[in-house]
Design a protein around this motif. Structure first.
Motif, PDB file in Angstrom:
ATOM      1  N   LEU A 201     -21.425 -86.790 -68.278  1.00  0.00           N
ATOM      2  CA  LEU A 201     -20.748 -85.424 -67.347  1.00  0.00           C
ATOM      3  C   LEU A 201     -21.877 -85.203 -66.157  1.00  0.00           C
ATOM      4  CD1 LEU A 201     -19.655 -83.115 -69.945  1.00  0.00           C
ATOM      5  CD2 LEU A 201     -18.304 -84.512 -68.530  1.00  0.00           C
ATOM      6  N   LEU A 202     -23.137 -85.577 -66.305  1.00  0.00           N
ATOM      7  CA  LEU A 202     -24.146 -85.168 -65.302  1.00  0.00           C
ATOM      8  C   LEU A 202     -23.962 -86.418 -64.454  1.00  0.00           C
ATOM      9  CD1 LEU A 202     -27.162 -83.654 -67.096  1.00  0.00           C
ATOM     10  CD2 LEU A 202     -25.637 -82.534 -65.356  1.00  0.00           C
ATOM     11  N   ASP A 203     -23.704 -87.707 -64.991  1.00  0.00           N
ATOM     12  CA  ASP A 203     -23.793 -88.858 -63.861  1.00  0.00           C
ATOM     13  C   ASP A 203     -22.705 -88.817 -63.048  1.00  0.00           C
ATOM     14  OD1 ASP A 203     -26.198 -89.910 -65.119  1.00  0.00           O
ATOM     15  OD2 ASP A 203     -25.023 -91.356 -66.442  1.00  0.00           O
ATOM     16  N   CYS A 204     -21.458 -88.358 -63.706  1.00  0.00           N
ATOM     17  CA  CYS A 204     -20.103 -88.043 -62.899  1.00  0.00           C
ATOM     18  C   CYS A 204     -20.248 -86.934 -61.790  1.00  0.00           C
ATOM     19  CB  CYS A 204     -18.877 -87.869 -63.957  1.00  0.00           C
ATOM     20  SG  CYS A 204     -18.595 -89.549 -64.912  1.00  0.00           S
ATOM     21  N   GLU A 205     -20.880 -86.018 -62.303  1.00  0.00           N
ATOM     22  CA  GLU A 205     -20.928 -84.813 -61.347  1.00  0.00           C
ATOM     23  C   GLU A 205     -21.713 -85.146 -60.134  1.00  0.00           C
ATOM     24  OE1 GLU A 205     -21.875 -80.191 -61.873  1.00  0.00           O
ATOM     25  OE2 GLU A 205     -23.375 -81.546 -62.855  1.00  0.00           O
ATOM     26  N   LYS A 206     -22.766 -85.890 -60.524  1.00  0.00           N
ATOM     27  CA  LYS A 206     -23.921 -86.331 -59.374  1.00  0.00           C
ATOM     28  C   LYS A 206     -23.261 -87.338 -58.413  1.00  0.00           C
ATOM     29  CE  LYS A 206     -28.277 -88.471 -58.571  1.00  0.00           C
ATOM     30  NZ  LYS A 206     -29.378 -89.186 -59.229  1.00  0.00           N
TER      31      LYS A 206
END
Length: 433
Positions: A103-108
């Motif tokens: 989720l953090l990778d996609c959010e970034k």
């Protein structure tokens, strides 16, 4: 990292786009490109659309394929208790730490670009599936088909369409042919499609679209069929008749869902699943909140032991019709009064839902769904239930409704049906699952 971190990330994602649902693929494609197109690096995909039965179909397929030794990825929605349920990697629900990192990778990668919650979480799921070894991906549409976020897979191995009926009218309209056209948007040129039981109007649309695209169609009651028999059920196709044990999931419609799974396996090409593996899958399959009997938790503790407690997340008239048919069949063998507790979202055809249930219900109570802004109030829902023919009153909470039914259920053996929403079902399973 903990599950609380994923909850906070998901809350931030919910705020990226003002509309919960916004049917277009325009926001998906740029983010997929930034992430090196995970949708192009997936194992063979079986893509499923339809109104009812999608989740059950995928549950059968997963159980059967895993019984045959395959590593199965699964993507479903919505979740019942926690978001991680939506992403199953090679047989296991995704770990919280891995989910948080995805989720953090996609959010970034997305930054502040508007994108819906379902879109960005679907992209996160694709990334997980692309990076984890697996033999097949069972992929469920969220809503519709043509513009659903899952429909960026250009060439699945197989598509399947489960029964189509009216639901999500605010997005898909009320014309059954139009709804079928949207669901048929997952059919791809040259890719075979398995079609489950359909209304003739929907079937006509599906057949014409499949023919136009050069997609070989395998249609219920034409290329394959099923029927219950004393020892289980029969599956028939051009090669003959095969006998299978009754499925572990309850409900008359589950034989048709199981048969649709067998039809899919027959047309998956390189995958070999024996009848023994199919039989094992039928007996080990699990799919919570679909005609699920509850035997523990506060509700069971509050009621007499002779009470059967059934939970079903059905929320449209077609689902109510299936529930009513199953209860009517049970009453032929073992007559018992059925009582109802219902909570529903205000986006559903509630009066029609209750009219389908009314023949089997002796008395009911309606409640609001805690924490759901789209929940119909208990008072309004009770009025709609009465308009649909159910003797219903409003109650302030689930347990208040249970307590109000206690005198009736204590007097004689009976059945309690709790239904109307997967969101309500999820809340109940947190304490009673």
């Amino acid at each position: 990292m903990t599950g609380n971190n994923s909850d906070r990330i998901l809350a931030r994602m919910m705020a990226l786009h003002p509309k919960v649902i916004d049917l277009t693929l325009d926001r998906m494609l740029p983010l997929l490109a930034k992430l090196d197109h995970p949708e192009r690096r997936l194992p063979p995909v079986l893509h499923v659309a339809g109104t009812n039965g999608k989740g059950s179909l995928l549950a059968y397929l997963r159980a059967m394929l895993e019984a045959a030794g395959y590593r199965v990825h699964v993507y479903t929605s919505p979740h019942l208790v926690r978001f991680a349920e939506r992403i199953r990697l090679a047989g296991k629900i995704i770990e919280e730490d891995a989910l948080n990192d995805l989720l953090l990778d996609c959010e970034k990668a997305n930054g502040d670009t508007p994108i819906t919650y379902f879109e960005i979480t679907t992209i996160a799921a694709f990334k997980a599936f692309a990076e984890t070894p697996g033999d097949i991906l069972l992929l469920e549409t969220g809503l519709g088909g043509r513009y659903d976020a899952t429909n960026v897979v250009a060439r699945p191995a197989l598509t399947a369409i489960t029964p189509i009926s009216h639901d999500h009218a605010d997005f898909l309209g009320t014309d059954l042919a139009g709804i079928a056209g949207e669901k048929a948007g997952i059919i791809k040129p040259g890719v075979p499609v398995v079609v489950g039981p359909q209304d003739p109007v929907a079937l006509d649309v599906l057949e014409k679209i499949a023919e136009k695209l050069g997609s070989q169609s395998y249609i219920y009651d034409r290329e394959w069929s099923c029927r219950r028999v004393e020892d289980g059920w029969e599956y028939r196709n051009a090669t003959g008749v095969r006998l299978f044990p009754a499925p572990a999931l309850h409900g008359l419609h589950q034989v048709e869902n199981a048969a649709t799974a067998v039809a899919c396996l027959d047309h998956l090409g390189v995958f070999t699943v024996s009848d023994a593996a199919i039989a094992e899958g039928l007996q080990t399959v699990e799919w919570p909140a679909r005609m699920q009997r509850l035997t523990k938790g506060p509700i069971a503790d509050a009621l007499p032991e002779h009470t059967e407690i059934w939970l079903d997340g059905g929320h449209n008239p077609a689902a109510a019709e299936q529930i009513a048919a199953s209860f009517a069949r049970w009453n032929e063998r073992d007559p018992k009064p059925t009582f109802l507790i219902a909570g529903m979202l205000n986006t559903k055809d509630q009066k029609s839902y209750f009219s389908r249930l009314s023949p089997i219900i002796e008395k009911g109570h309606c409640i609001g769904i805690p924490g759901e802004t789209a929940s119909t109030s208990a008072a309004d829902l009770a009025a709609l239930a009465r308009a649909g023919g159910v003797n219903a009153t409003e109650m302030p909470s689930l347990m208040a409704a249970v307590e109000a039914l206690l005198p009736d259920l204590a007097a004689r053996p009976g059945r309690l049906l709790i239904t109307g929403s997967l969101y309500l079902a999820g809340q109940i399973l947190r304490d009673n699952g």
